[in-house]
Write a protein that holds these residues in place. Structure first.
Motif, short mmCIF file in Angstrom:
data_model
loop_
_atom_site.label_atom_id
_atom_site.label_comp_id
_atom_site.label_asym_id
_atom_site.label_seq_id
_atom_site.Cartn_x
_atom_site.Cartn_y
_atom_site.Cartn_z
N LYS A 1 79.93 136.44 -6.41
CA LYS A 1 79.29 135.52 -7.33
C LYS A 1 78.62 134.39 -6.56
CE LYS A 1 82.71 136.22 -10.97
NZ LYS A 1 83.73 135.56 -11.80
N GLY A 2 77.71 133.71 -7.23
CA GLY A 2 77.09 132.53 -6.66
C GLY A 2 78.04 131.35 -6.75
N GLU A 3 78.14 130.56 -5.67
CA GLU A 3 79.06 129.44 -5.66
C GLU A 3 78.40 128.21 -5.07
OE1 GLU A 3 82.94 130.12 -4.20
OE2 GLU A 3 83.15 132.03 -5.23
N LYS A 4 78.94 127.04 -5.45
CA LYS A 4 78.44 125.77 -4.92
C LYS A 4 78.85 125.61 -3.47
CE LYS A 4 78.38 123.26 -9.27
NZ LYS A 4 78.84 122.07 -9.96
N VAL A 5 78.04 124.84 -2.74
CA VAL A 5 78.27 124.62 -1.32
C VAL A 5 78.59 123.16 -1.07
CG1 VAL A 5 77.23 124.78 0.98
CG2 VAL A 5 76.69 126.48 -0.74
N GLY A 6 79.61 122.92 -0.27
CA GLY A 6 79.97 121.57 0.15
C GLY A 6 79.96 121.49 1.66
N PHE A 7 80.27 120.32 2.19
CA PHE A 7 80.28 120.12 3.63
C PHE A 7 81.62 119.55 4.06
CE2 PHE A 7 75.82 119.80 2.43
CZ PHE A 7 75.26 120.73 3.29
N LYS A 8 82.03 119.94 5.26
CA LYS A 8 83.25 119.41 5.86
C LYS A 8 82.89 118.98 7.27
CE LYS A 8 87.13 121.47 4.98
NZ LYS A 8 88.21 122.47 4.96
N VAL A 9 83.31 117.76 7.65
CA VAL A 9 83.03 117.26 9.00
C VAL A 9 84.25 117.55 9.86
CG1 VAL A 9 82.45 115.24 10.37
CG2 VAL A 9 81.54 115.47 8.07
N LEU A 10 84.03 118.24 10.97
CA LEU A 10 85.11 118.58 11.89
C LEU A 10 85.45 117.39 12.79
CD1 LEU A 10 83.88 122.15 12.89
CD2 LEU A 10 85.55 121.53 11.14
N GLU A 11 86.55 117.51 13.55
CA GLU A 11 86.99 116.41 14.43
C GLU A 11 85.96 116.08 15.50
OE1 GLU A 11 89.11 119.20 14.06
OE2 GLU A 11 90.24 118.25 12.44
N ASP A 12 85.23 117.11 15.98
CA ASP A 12 84.24 116.86 17.04
C ASP A 12 82.90 116.37 16.48
OD1 ASP A 12 83.52 119.21 15.85
OD2 ASP A 12 83.29 120.36 17.70
N GLY A 13 82.81 116.11 15.18
CA GLY A 13 81.62 115.52 14.59
C GLY A 13 80.65 116.52 13.99
N ARG A 14 80.90 117.83 14.15
CA ARG A 14 80.00 118.83 13.60
C ARG A 14 80.22 118.98 12.09
NH1 ARG A 14 80.81 124.15 15.52
NH2 ARG A 14 82.95 123.58 16.00
N LYS A 15 79.13 119.28 11.36
CA LYS A 15 79.23 119.55 9.93
C LYS A 15 79.33 121.04 9.71
CE LYS A 15 76.75 117.02 6.87
NZ LYS A 15 75.51 116.46 6.31
N LEU A 16 80.14 121.42 8.74
CA LEU A 16 80.37 122.82 8.44
C LEU A 16 80.16 123.05 6.95
CD1 LEU A 16 81.46 125.41 9.89
CD2 LEU A 16 83.70 124.76 9.04
N ARG A 17 79.43 124.11 6.60
CA ARG A 17 79.24 124.45 5.19
C ARG A 17 80.47 125.19 4.70
NH1 ARG A 17 73.98 127.76 4.21
NH2 ARG A 17 74.86 128.98 5.88
N VAL A 18 80.94 124.83 3.51
CA VAL A 18 82.11 125.49 2.91
C VAL A 18 81.83 125.75 1.43
CG1 VAL A 18 83.80 124.52 4.51
CG2 VAL A 18 83.24 123.28 2.43
N PHE A 19 82.48 126.79 0.89
CA PHE A 19 82.41 127.03 -0.55
C PHE A 19 83.32 126.02 -1.23
CE2 PHE A 19 81.24 131.41 0.83
CZ PHE A 19 80.00 131.44 0.21
N ARG A 20 82.84 125.38 -2.30
CA ARG A 20 83.63 124.35 -2.98
C ARG A 20 84.82 124.92 -3.72
NH1 ARG A 20 79.42 120.07 -5.59
NH2 ARG A 20 78.49 119.37 -3.65
N SER A 21 84.71 126.15 -4.21
CA SER A 21 85.80 126.73 -5.00
C SER A 21 87.01 127.07 -4.13
CB SER A 21 85.33 127.97 -5.72
OG SER A 21 84.91 128.94 -4.76
N SER A 22 86.76 127.70 -2.99
CA SER A 22 87.88 128.15 -2.15
C SER A 22 88.08 127.30 -0.91
CB SER A 22 87.65 129.61 -1.74
OG SER A 22 86.46 129.69 -0.96
N GLY A 23 87.05 126.59 -0.47
CA GLY A 23 87.14 125.78 0.75
C GLY A 23 86.97 126.58 2.02
N GLU A 24 86.66 127.87 1.90
CA GLU A 24 86.49 128.68 3.11
C GLU A 24 85.12 128.43 3.73
OE1 GLU A 24 85.26 133.08 2.51
OE2 GLU A 24 86.60 132.63 0.85
N ALA A 25 85.07 128.52 5.07
CA ALA A 25 83.85 128.22 5.81
C ALA A 25 82.81 129.33 5.63
CB ALA A 25 84.17 128.05 7.28
N ILE A 26 81.54 128.93 5.54
CA ILE A 26 80.44 129.88 5.42
C ILE A 26 79.97 130.31 6.80
CG2 ILE A 26 78.08 130.19 4.61
CD1 ILE A 26 78.79 128.05 2.46
N ASP A 27 79.83 129.33 7.72
CA ASP A 27 79.39 129.61 9.09
C ASP A 27 80.61 129.82 9.98
OD1 ASP A 27 76.88 128.70 8.01
OD2 ASP A 27 77.59 126.68 8.39
N ALA A 28 80.41 130.61 11.00
CA ALA A 28 81.52 130.86 11.93
C ALA A 28 81.71 129.72 12.90
CB ALA A 28 81.28 132.14 12.71
#
Length: 104
Positions: free
Chosen positions: A77-104
């Motif tokens: 299904k289509g899902e909303k995308v959120g962002f999570k900032v890692l400890e080293d300062g990089r931004k990571l795209r995540v699915f808002r429903s499950s919180g799993e990362a989109i990018d490796a």
């Protein structure tokens, strides 16, 4: 950082192609071009200098980014995308429903 990038699998949520799935080919500002979605017919004149034949050519037209959602391969299904900032300062795209990362 954009919520939708080139190469992502998306689903169209509005318009005449609603429900269709495809891959993002190109991003142009606030619009995206999705493979085999929003096909238009363009009447073109032949141009011998560039080797372009004339006639009616079918190609993809851009769709506004608000009319597509990123496709979650797990749920299909289509899902909303959120962002999570890692400890080293990089931004990571995540699915808002499950919180799993989109990018490796």
């Amino acid at each position: 950082m954009n919520r939708i990038r080139k190469g992502d699998q998306v689903i169209v949520i509005a318009g005449s192609d609603k429900g269709k799935k495809g891959e993002v080919v190109r991003i142009a500002g606030e619009k995206v071009v999705v493979q085999n979605i929003n096909i238009i017919k363009r009447h073109t004149k032949a141009n011998p200098q560039t080797g372009q034949a004339g006639g009616i050519i079918e190609r993809e037209a851009p769709i506004h980014v608000s009319n597509v959602m990123l496709l979650n391969p797990v749920s299909g299904k289509g899902e909303k995308v959120g962002f999570k900032v890692l400890e080293d300062g990089r931004k990571l795209r995540v699915f808002r429903s499950s919180g799993e990362a989109i990018d490796a």
